[in-house]
Design a protein around this motif. Structure first.
Motif, PDB file in Angstrom:
ATOM      1  N   ASN A  84      -9.872  -6.391   1.471  1.00  0.00           N
ATOM      2  CA  ASN A  84      -8.523  -5.851   1.569  1.00  0.00           C
ATOM      3  C   ASN A  84      -7.537  -6.716   0.797  1.00  0.00           C
ATOM      4  O   ASN A  84      -7.621  -7.949   0.833  1.00  0.00           O
ATOM      5  CB  ASN A  84      -8.089  -5.733   3.022  1.00  0.00           C
ATOM      6  N   PRO A  85      -6.588  -6.085   0.098  1.00  0.00           N
ATOM      7  CA  PRO A  85      -5.665  -6.829  -0.761  1.00  0.00           C
ATOM      8  C   PRO A  85      -4.950  -7.985  -0.082  1.00  0.00           C
ATOM      9  O   PRO A  85      -4.804  -9.049  -0.669  1.00  0.00           O
ATOM     10  CB  PRO A  85      -4.664  -5.747  -1.198  1.00  0.00           C
ATOM     11  N   ALA A  86      -4.511  -7.803   1.145  1.00  0.00           N
ATOM     12  CA  ALA A  86      -3.708  -8.838   1.804  1.00  0.00           C
ATOM     13  C   ALA A  86      -4.546 -10.021   2.275  1.00  0.00           C
ATOM     14  O   ALA A  86      -4.011 -10.980   2.831  1.00  0.00           O
ATOM     15  CB  ALA A  86      -2.944  -8.246   2.988  1.00  0.00           C
ATOM     16  N   PHE A 104     -12.056  -2.078  -2.279  1.00  0.00           N
ATOM     17  CA  PHE A 104     -10.948  -2.285  -1.345  1.00  0.00           C
ATOM     18  C   PHE A 104     -10.122  -1.026  -1.189  1.00  0.00           C
ATOM     19  O   PHE A 104     -10.152  -0.116  -2.021  1.00  0.00           O
ATOM     20  CB  PHE A 104     -10.075  -3.471  -1.759  1.00  0.00           C
ATOM     21  N   GLY A 105      -9.390  -0.974  -0.090  1.00  0.00           N
ATOM     22  CA  GLY A 105      -8.572   0.191   0.232  1.00  0.00           C
ATOM     23  C   GLY A 105      -7.150   0.031  -0.275  1.00  0.00           C
ATOM     24  O   GLY A 105      -6.350  -0.657   0.342  1.00  0.00           O
ATOM     25  N   ALA A 106      -6.842   0.666  -1.397  1.00  0.00           N
ATOM     26  CA  ALA A 106      -5.452   0.699  -1.867  1.00  0.00           C
ATOM     27  C   ALA A 106      -4.685   1.737  -1.041  1.00  0.00           C
ATOM     28  O   ALA A 106      -3.572   1.507  -0.597  1.00  0.00           O
ATOM     29  CB  ALA A 106      -5.402   1.054  -3.346  1.00  0.00           C
ATOM     30  N   GLN A 107      -5.287   2.896  -0.860  1.00  0.00           N
ATOM     31  CA  GLN A 107      -4.832   4.040  -0.055  1.00  0.00           C
ATOM     32  C   GLN A 107      -3.631   4.766  -0.662  1.00  0.00           C
ATOM     33  O   GLN A 107      -3.629   5.979  -0.747  1.00  0.00           O
ATOM     34  CB  GLN A 107      -4.537   3.639   1.399  1.00  0.00           C
ATOM     35  N   ARG A 146       6.273   2.911   1.481  1.00  0.00           N
ATOM     36  CA  ARG A 146       6.670   3.601   2.711  1.00  0.00           C
ATOM     37  C   ARG A 146       5.454   4.235   3.386  1.00  0.00           C
ATOM     38  O   ARG A 146       5.318   4.188   4.605  1.00  0.00           O
ATOM     39  CB  ARG A 146       7.720   4.682   2.401  1.00  0.00           C
ATOM     40  N   GLU A 147       4.592   4.843   2.569  1.00  0.00           N
ATOM     41  CA  GLU A 147       3.380   5.447   3.125  1.00  0.00           C
ATOM     42  C   GLU A 147       2.451   4.383   3.693  1.00  0.00           C
ATOM     43  O   GLU A 147       1.819   4.585   4.734  1.00  0.00           O
ATOM     44  CB  GLU A 147       2.665   6.271   2.049  1.00  0.00           C
ATOM     45  N   LEU A 148       2.352   3.240   3.016  1.00  0.00           N
ATOM     46  CA  LEU A 148       1.512   2.148   3.516  1.00  0.00           C
ATOM     47  C   LEU A 148       1.984   1.689   4.892  1.00  0.00           C
ATOM     48  O   LEU A 148       1.179   1.430   5.790  1.00  0.00           O
ATOM     49  CB  LEU A 148       1.530   0.978   2.535  1.00  0.00           C
ATOM     50  N   LEU A 160       0.969   4.058   7.588  1.00  0.00           N
ATOM     51  CA  LEU A 160      -0.467   3.971   7.868  1.00  0.00           C
ATOM     52  C   LEU A 160      -0.844   2.698   8.622  1.00  0.00           C
ATOM     53  O   LEU A 160      -1.984   2.545   9.055  1.00  0.00           O
ATOM     54  CB  LEU A 160      -1.260   4.028   6.553  1.00  0.00           C
ATOM     55  N   GLY A 161       0.107   1.788   8.744  1.00  0.00           N
ATOM     56  CA  GLY A 161      -0.185   0.530   9.418  1.00  0.00           C
ATOM     57  C   GLY A 161      -0.878  -0.482   8.523  1.00  0.00           C
ATOM     58  O   GLY A 161      -1.451  -1.461   9.010  1.00  0.00           O
ATOM     59  N   ARG A 162      -0.806  -0.261   7.202  1.00  0.00           N
ATOM     60  CA  ARG A 162      -1.420  -1.208   6.269  1.00  0.00           C
ATOM     61  C   ARG A 162      -0.515  -2.427   6.120  1.00  0.00           C
ATOM     62  O   ARG A 162       0.713  -2.315   6.118  1.00  0.00           O
ATOM     63  CB  ARG A 162      -1.639  -0.566   4.897  1.00  0.00           C
ATOM     64  N   ARG A 163      -1.132  -3.615   5.957  1.00  0.00           N
ATOM     65  CA  ARG A 163      -0.360  -4.851   5.872  1.00  0.00           C
ATOM     66  C   ARG A 163      -0.063  -5.262   4.431  1.00  0.00           C
ATOM     67  O   ARG A 163       0.674  -6.222   4.205  1.00  0.00           O
ATOM     68  CB  ARG A 163      -1.124  -5.980   6.574  1.00  0.00           C
ATOM     69  N   HIS A 164      -0.629  -4.558   3.468  1.00  0.00           N
ATOM     70  CA  HIS A 164      -0.389  -4.931   2.079  1.00  0.00           C
ATOM     71  C   HIS A 164       0.666  -4.019   1.449  1.00  0.00           C
ATOM     72  O   HIS A 164       1.033  -2.989   2.013  1.00  0.00           O
ATOM     73  CB  HIS A 164      -1.693  -4.874   1.271  1.00  0.00           C
ATOM     74  N   SER A 165       1.129  -4.411   0.264  1.00  0.00           N
ATOM     75  CA  SER A 165       2.078  -3.605  -0.499  1.00  0.00           C
ATOM     76  C   SER A 165       1.383  -3.062  -1.739  1.00  0.00           C
ATOM     77  O   SER A 165       0.268  -3.480  -2.084  1.00  0.00           O
ATOM     78  CB  SER A 165       3.279  -4.468  -0.924  1.00  0.00           C
ATOM     79  N   ALA A 166       2.061  -2.142  -2.424  1.00  0.00           N
ATOM     80  CA  ALA A 166       1.503  -1.601  -3.660  1.00  0.00           C
ATOM     81  C   ALA A 166       1.323  -2.707  -4.697  1.00  0.00           C
ATOM     82  O   ALA A 166       0.344  -2.722  -5.449  1.00  0.00           O
ATOM     83  CB  ALA A 166       2.427  -0.507  -4.203  1.00  0.00           C
TER      84      ALA A 166
END
Length: 402
Positions: free
Chosen positions: A124-126, A146-149, A154-156, A159-165
């Motif tokens: 995962n990126p973070a 890895f999951g960029a998603q 804002r969408e991240l 989704l509860g993702r901890r990383h940024s674009a």
């Protein structure tokens, strides 16, 4: 324990011993290693994950290695060669390099591992730094996933993702600096509130980064996840099926234009970069799974899964040496059909009849006829294939074989 003392500081050649010996290979198999730890749980996730704790991770790695060591005599058959190893999760990159080193050493002691094995790690990126990426690469990990998603911050957040674009772009750069020449990442289409132009921007960003492999999924809502509850309560909009269809058609067109091959319903790659490990699931090859919730298949008729809960898995390994649950006997001919149809090359009808002694088109003639009429299936030479529209409604097609 200080971070420095947990690092692997030397390049390790795990293939210097038994893996380089000449063996009579009857078949090749894969090894899946489930690492359940995450910093937090994403709103759409229904995988077996646990919040990362250093002490728990240490106990888990010890249990995982013990499970590999205790695995049954079938694995000790030297006519089986391991040509893919996959660290999935969860977030395997949360582990320290010396923990990954320990796991890989254990696998190589138990199995005959091919010198050119594909070794994938989800990162995962973070959770990735340059030092970690370089150390994982030195240990023999040669494929990163890895999951960029999404590239929309804002969408991240939703989704509860901890990383940024921007973290995604930095991760690609770190991996390239670390000599990773086979990189894959995921994007999800059909996120609540996502528009077609939003999705097109995501695709453009992804293709600009030029990864060797892309997994492009339409969002699935799993009951029991926070996202499912949010949609049920009206906090987030219900995904639009018609819009999802447009998004799928757009991703097929744009990836093809950029030189990517669609080799599976949701997977695209530059020529020669198909996921060798994941392809084993679609062709029903042998895969040995280790870790909580990991699934195994003997390549014949039997599939089995491990205990899903992390602490109970550890307890079972420590007390009885295995966490395997009751095995499941499968209908090999049926599973071969619907899993094979996931691959865009389709099913070789002559090979199917030779292998199972039955004409697939005749056996399922009534159901298949309506899929031909609806242009969900096509015959190309001696291959039965999904059409692009059929890929969108594949679950309806697959239900015939289940």
């Amino acid at each position: 324990m200080p971070l420095e003392s947990k690092r692997c500081t030397t390049k390790v050649d795990f293939c210097s011993g038994r893996a380089k010996r000449k063996i009579r290979v009857m078949s090749q198999a894969g090894v899946y290693l489930h690492i359940p730890f995450c910093r937090s749980r994403c709103s759409y996730c229904d995988f077996a994950v646990s919040i990362y704790q250093t002490e728990l991770a240490e106990k888990y790695v010890d249990a995982l290695c013990l499970e590999v060591q205790n695995s049954n005599s079938q694995i000790q058959n030297q006519k089986i060669e391991i040509d893919t190893i996959y660290f999935g999760g969860g977030t395997p990159s949360l582990l320290f390099p010396n923990q990954i080193e320990k796991i890989l050493k254990t696998v190589n002691e138990k199995f005959a591992v091919a010198v050119d094995a594909e070794i994938t790690m989800e990162m995962n990126p973070a959770t990735l730094t340059l030092d970690k990426a370089q150390e994982f690469r030195a240990l023999g990990v040669n494929r990163a996933s890895f999951g960029a998603q999404t590239f929309d911050d804002r969408e991240l957040k939703k989704l509860g993702r901890r990383h940024s674009a921007d973290d995604v772009r930095k991760t690609i750069d770190l991996l390239r600096q670390s000599d990773f020449q086979n990189v894959s990442f995921d994007l999800i289409a059909g996120l609540p509130g996502q528009t077609l132009p939003d999705w097109e921007r995501n695709l453009d960003e992804a293709l600009k980064l030029r990864p060797e492999h892309l997994s492009l999924y339409l969002l699935e809502i799993h009951e029991g996840t926070p996202l499912a509850q949010h949609i049920r309560e009206g906090k987030q909009p219900q995904p639009d099926e018609d819009l999802s269809t447009e998004m799928y058609e757009l991703m097929v067109a744009k990836t093809a234009q950029a030189g990517y091959v669609q080799y599976e319903i949701s997977n695209f790659c530059l020529p020669g970069f198909e996921s060798r490990h994941n392809s084993k699931y679609w062709t029903l090859d042998t895969v040995f799974g280790f870790g909580c919730s990991a699934h195994s298949f003997d390549g014949l008729k039997t599939r089995w899964a491990n205990e899903r809960e992390t602490n109970l898995y550890i307890q079972m390994i420590e007390t009885v040496g295995t966490a395997a649950l009751e095995p499941e006997k499968i209908d090999f001919a049926s599973e071969f059909a619907f899993l094979g149809l996931r691959l865009m090359r389709g099913i070789d009808l002559l090979e199917y009849q030779k292998r199972f002694g039955v004409n697939l088109l005749e056996k399922y003639s009534t159901d298949l006829e309506r899929f031909f009429d609806a242009q969900l299936l096509q015959i190309n030479g001696n291959k039965l294939q999904l059409t692009t529209t059929g890929a969108l409604f594949s679950n309806e097609v697959f239900a015939v074989f289940v």
